[in-house]
Write a protein that holds these residues in place. Structure first.
Motif, mmCIF file in Angstrom:
data_model
loop_
_atom_site.group_PDB
_atom_site.id
_atom_site.type_symbol
_atom_site.label_atom_id
_atom_site.label_comp_id
_atom_site.label_asym_id
_atom_site.label_seq_id
_atom_site.Cartn_x
_atom_site.Cartn_y
_atom_site.Cartn_z
ATOM 1 N N LEU A 155 27.509 -12.875 23.283
ATOM 2 C CA LEU A 155 27.540 -14.324 22.440
ATOM 3 C C LEU A 155 26.442 -13.710 21.765
ATOM 4 O O LEU A 155 25.527 -13.672 22.244
ATOM 5 C CB LEU A 155 28.303 -15.493 23.164
ATOM 6 N N VAL A 156 27.425 -13.777 19.941
ATOM 7 C CA VAL A 156 26.035 -13.750 19.095
ATOM 8 C C VAL A 156 26.046 -14.751 18.035
ATOM 9 O O VAL A 156 27.413 -14.785 17.593
ATOM 10 C CB VAL A 156 25.956 -12.135 19.178
ATOM 11 N N LYS A 157 24.700 -14.924 17.717
ATOM 12 C CA LYS A 157 24.484 -15.650 16.182
ATOM 13 C C LYS A 157 23.560 -14.502 15.412
ATOM 14 O O LYS A 157 22.737 -14.328 15.518
ATOM 15 C CB LYS A 157 24.086 -16.736 16.622
ATOM 16 N N ALA A 158 24.524 -14.323 14.430
ATOM 17 C CA ALA A 158 23.321 -14.207 13.231
ATOM 18 C C ALA A 158 22.998 -15.055 12.176
ATOM 19 O O ALA A 158 24.258 -15.106 11.634
ATOM 20 C CB ALA A 158 23.773 -12.343 12.682
ATOM 21 N N ILE A 159 21.808 -14.793 12.138
ATOM 22 C CA ILE A 159 21.265 -15.774 11.231
ATOM 23 C C ILE A 159 21.110 -14.773 9.177
ATOM 24 O O ILE A 159 19.963 -14.436 9.703
ATOM 25 C CB ILE A 159 20.624 -16.672 10.844
ATOM 26 N N LEU A 160 21.867 -14.895 8.534
ATOM 27 C CA LEU A 160 21.142 -14.162 7.416
ATOM 28 C C LEU A 160 19.994 -14.999 6.387
ATOM 29 O O LEU A 160 20.417 -15.787 6.459
ATOM 30 C CB LEU A 160 22.337 -13.337 6.851
ATOM 31 N N THR A 161 19.083 -14.375 6.426
ATOM 32 C CA THR A 161 17.609 -14.239 5.481
ATOM 33 C C THR A 161 17.450 -13.905 4.883
ATOM 34 O O THR A 161 17.786 -12.609 4.288
ATOM 35 C CB THR A 161 16.684 -14.735 6.418
ATOM 36 N N GLY A 162 16.557 -13.526 4.056
ATOM 37 C CA GLY A 162 15.874 -13.156 3.451
ATOM 38 C C GLY A 162 16.165 -13.685 1.747
ATOM 39 O O GLY A 162 16.130 -14.615 0.990
ATOM 40 N N THR A 163 15.649 -13.115 0.379
ATOM 41 C CA THR A 163 15.766 -13.701 -1.073
ATOM 42 C C THR A 163 16.845 -11.991 -1.544
ATOM 43 O O THR A 163 15.845 -11.264 -1.984
ATOM 44 C CB THR A 163 14.912 -13.800 -1.479
ATOM 45 N N PRO A 164 17.649 -11.581 -1.304
ATOM 46 C CA PRO A 164 18.918 -10.862 -1.993
ATOM 47 C C PRO A 164 18.639 -11.242 -3.272
ATOM 48 O O PRO A 164 18.947 -12.145 -4.095
ATOM 49 C CB PRO A 164 19.955 -10.848 -1.456
ATOM 50 N N ASP A 165 18.375 -9.700 -4.311
ATOM 51 C CA ASP A 165 18.906 -10.631 -5.811
ATOM 52 C C ASP A 165 20.436 -10.969 -6.406
ATOM 53 O O ASP A 165 21.464 -10.945 -5.648
ATOM 54 C CB ASP A 165 19.415 -9.042 -6.727
ATOM 55 N N VAL A 166 20.361 -11.873 -7.012
ATOM 56 C CA VAL A 166 21.537 -13.008 -7.628
ATOM 57 C C VAL A 166 22.364 -12.140 -7.723
ATOM 58 O O VAL A 166 23.597 -12.462 -7.477
ATOM 59 C CB VAL A 166 20.954 -13.670 -8.299
ATOM 60 N N SER A 167 22.455 -10.574 -8.478
ATOM 61 C CA SER A 167 23.298 -10.193 -8.936
ATOM 62 C C SER A 167 24.505 -9.515 -7.724
ATOM 63 O O SER A 167 25.529 -8.994 -7.452
ATOM 64 C CB SER A 167 23.106 -9.304 -9.406
ATOM 65 N N GLY A 168 23.930 -9.254 -6.968
ATOM 66 C CA GLY A 168 24.159 -8.772 -5.501
ATOM 67 C C GLY A 168 25.558 -9.484 -4.857
ATOM 68 O O GLY A 168 26.109 -10.263 -5.114
ATOM 69 N N GLU A 169 26.141 -8.683 -3.806
ATOM 70 C CA GLU A 169 27.769 -8.898 -3.529
ATOM 71 C C GLU A 169 27.274 -9.638 -2.187
ATOM 72 O O GLU A 169 26.791 -8.004 -1.426
ATOM 73 C CB GLU A 169 28.767 -8.504 -4.068
ATOM 74 N N LYS A 170 27.957 -10.479 -1.295
ATOM 75 C CA LYS A 170 28.025 -10.205 0.061
ATOM 76 C C LYS A 170 29.576 -11.409 -0.161
ATOM 77 O O LYS A 170 29.032 -12.672 -0.136
ATOM 78 C CB LYS A 170 26.259 -11.599 0.141
ATOM 79 N N ASN A 171 30.043 -11.260 0.756
ATOM 80 C CA ASN A 171 31.025 -12.104 1.784
ATOM 81 C C ASN A 171 31.363 -11.423 2.942
ATOM 82 O O ASN A 171 31.643 -11.062 3.935
ATOM 83 C CB ASN A 171 32.849 -10.593 1.335
ATOM 84 N N LEU A 172 31.589 -13.254 3.184
ATOM 85 C CA LEU A 172 30.869 -13.812 4.467
ATOM 86 C C LEU A 172 31.498 -13.453 5.401
ATOM 87 O O LEU A 172 31.752 -13.157 6.187
ATOM 88 C CB LEU A 172 30.457 -15.236 4.144
ATOM 89 N N VAL A 173 33.391 -13.995 4.995
ATOM 90 C CA VAL A 173 34.449 -13.848 5.717
ATOM 91 C C VAL A 173 34.419 -12.700 6.115
ATOM 92 O O VAL A 173 34.932 -11.815 7.746
ATOM 93 C CB VAL A 173 35.590 -13.899 4.377
ATOM 94 N N GLN A 174 34.201 -11.495 5.261
ATOM 95 C CA GLN A 174 34.475 -9.806 6.135
ATOM 96 C C GLN A 174 32.853 -9.747 6.604
ATOM 97 O O GLN A 174 33.236 -9.034 7.829
ATOM 98 C CB GLN A 174 34.424 -8.822 4.688
#
Length: 401
Positions: free
Chosen positions: A312-331
């Motif tokens: 059972l795994v819980k992943a926590i995304l952290t950091g300061t990615p560039d605002v123009s980057g693309e991130k699809n949490l559902v995928q």
């Protein structure tokens, strides 16, 4: 003599606050299986007793399946003595529902109860009340008391143990330097020091920990057998005690590493932690500052989340990615759902905006960024998230705001 010390199994725990109904059902089955596996391993390893230092069950309301599993497991292993101390969760919910109590199930109450373990000629163990000191000494004794507001302040003073015996004491509570009035679950360690206790078998804390109990004993939490949430990550299991009687001077060998040297009663204690979980909980932070797209994020997560598929795994995304980057949490969620028994995703990133890059941008995007930047009522974190979603929207992308 080999003895297992376990505690806080919390069988029949609901776990629906963090798991779906089907996931929780499977985890409850895992907990029962782990208990059965521990007892089977004990039988195969010639363990003579299992100490359960509280919270065998999670509450007084126990399902027929859990109650029958524990009852039948104890009943079908007559060569093992089960010393059962109830905890603050279960009270007497299990004992009161039994149609009959197995002969090898030994219990405790609000007053001290002490048993002596003896082996017959065939090596089978049996326990008998130890109401009086044996002048000859050399016994292995198990004492226990279920703490409450009335007995906790004076409990230690009522414990009388012979220095000639190897004495194990079972309690369920949180150790501290001193007791706290009105909180019987707080165990003042100094009250139990210098009382001829060789091993204080505790329950209540769900992580393995042990330390010294003066003058020459030890206190120990075995932790729980299985984690039940992401606040219980890491290894879990029980403690295997191997107690050797070296009172015969001809057997005074050099003790092995990590063992207790022979005390005045001639016994040597060798203890080891035995990990047993069916599945493990993991909580992992993944810094995605350098990731500009969902595939890059998934790739980095794959490298970090190198855990068995059944965990059972819980992943926590952290950091300061560039605002123009693309991130699809559902995928991302769907991708790792297929890899683990349970996967949870939490986004704690703070998008980074380089406002200078948009200062002279005459496009609609530049105007949008500058408008948001100049709004005095928006906090910086909110500005960055609005800009991220706005840039995606202007590019025709879906957003997850």
């Amino acid at each position: 003599m080999k003895i297992i010390h376990c505690a806080d199994l919390h069988l029949d725990s609901r776990m629906t606050s963090i798991l779906s109904a089907s996931e929780a059902r499977e985890r409850r089955a895992d907990l029962l299986k782990t208990f059965m596996n521990m007892v089977r391993s004990a039988s195969e390893s010639s363990v003579k007793a299992i100490l359960i230092s509280g919270d065998l069950f999670d509450s007084e309301r126990i399902s027929a399946n859990a109650r029958n599993t524990v009852f039948e497991t104890i009943l079908t292993h007559p060569g093992i003595l089960f010393f059962y101390l109830t905890g603050n969760h279960e009270r007497d919910g299990f004992l009161n529902r039994l149609s009959r109590r197995p002969d090898n199930l030994l219990t405790f109450g609000p007053g001290w109860r002490t048993y002596t373990i003896r082996l017959d000629r065939a090596g089978r163990p049996h326990a008998e009340p130890a109401e009086e000191e044996d002048p000859a000494g050399g016994r292995i004794t198990i004492s226990g008391l279920e703490l409450n507001e009335a007995n906790a302040p004076v409990a230690a003073a009522g414990l009388h143990l012979s220095p000639e015996d190897f004495n194990i004491v079972m309690l369920h509570g949180q150790v501290a330097d001193y007791p706290v009035k009105g909180r019987p679950e707080i165990i003042g360690l100094h009250q139990y020091a210098n009382r001829n206790i060789d091993y204080l078998a505790l329950g209540h804390v769900h992580r393995y920990h042990q330390d010294v109990l003066p003058p020459g004993g030890a206190w120990c939490y075995p932790g729980c057998l299985e984690g039940r949430g992401f606040d219980e990550c890491g290894e879990h299991g029980y403690v295997l005690l191997d107690i050797e009687d070296r009172s015969d001077s001809r057997q005074q060998e050099v003790p092995q590493p990590h063992s207790r040297k022979p005390s005045g009663n001639g016994f040597v204690l060798n203890g080891s932690f035995v990990p047993v979980p069916q599945r493990h909980f993991h909580e992992e932070s993944v810094d995605i500052t350098d990731c500009a797209s969902t595939p890059m994020i998934i790739s980095k997560m794959e490298r970090q989340l190198d855990f068995p598929a059944g965990d059972l795994v819980k992943a926590i995304l952290t950091g300061t990615p560039d605002v123009s980057g693309e991130k699809n949490l559902v995928q991302i969620q769907n991708y790792f759902n297929a890899r683990f028994f349970v996967f949870r995703l939490e986004d704690q990133t703070r998008p980074a905006v380089d406002y200078n890059a948009y200062a002279l941008d005459a496009s609609l995007k530049g105007e949008f960024v500058r408008t948001v930047e100049e709004d005095p009522d928006l906090p910086e974190e909110r500005k960055a998230e609005i800009i991220r979603c706005g840039i995606l929207a202007l590019a025709g992308e879906d957003t997850d705001l």
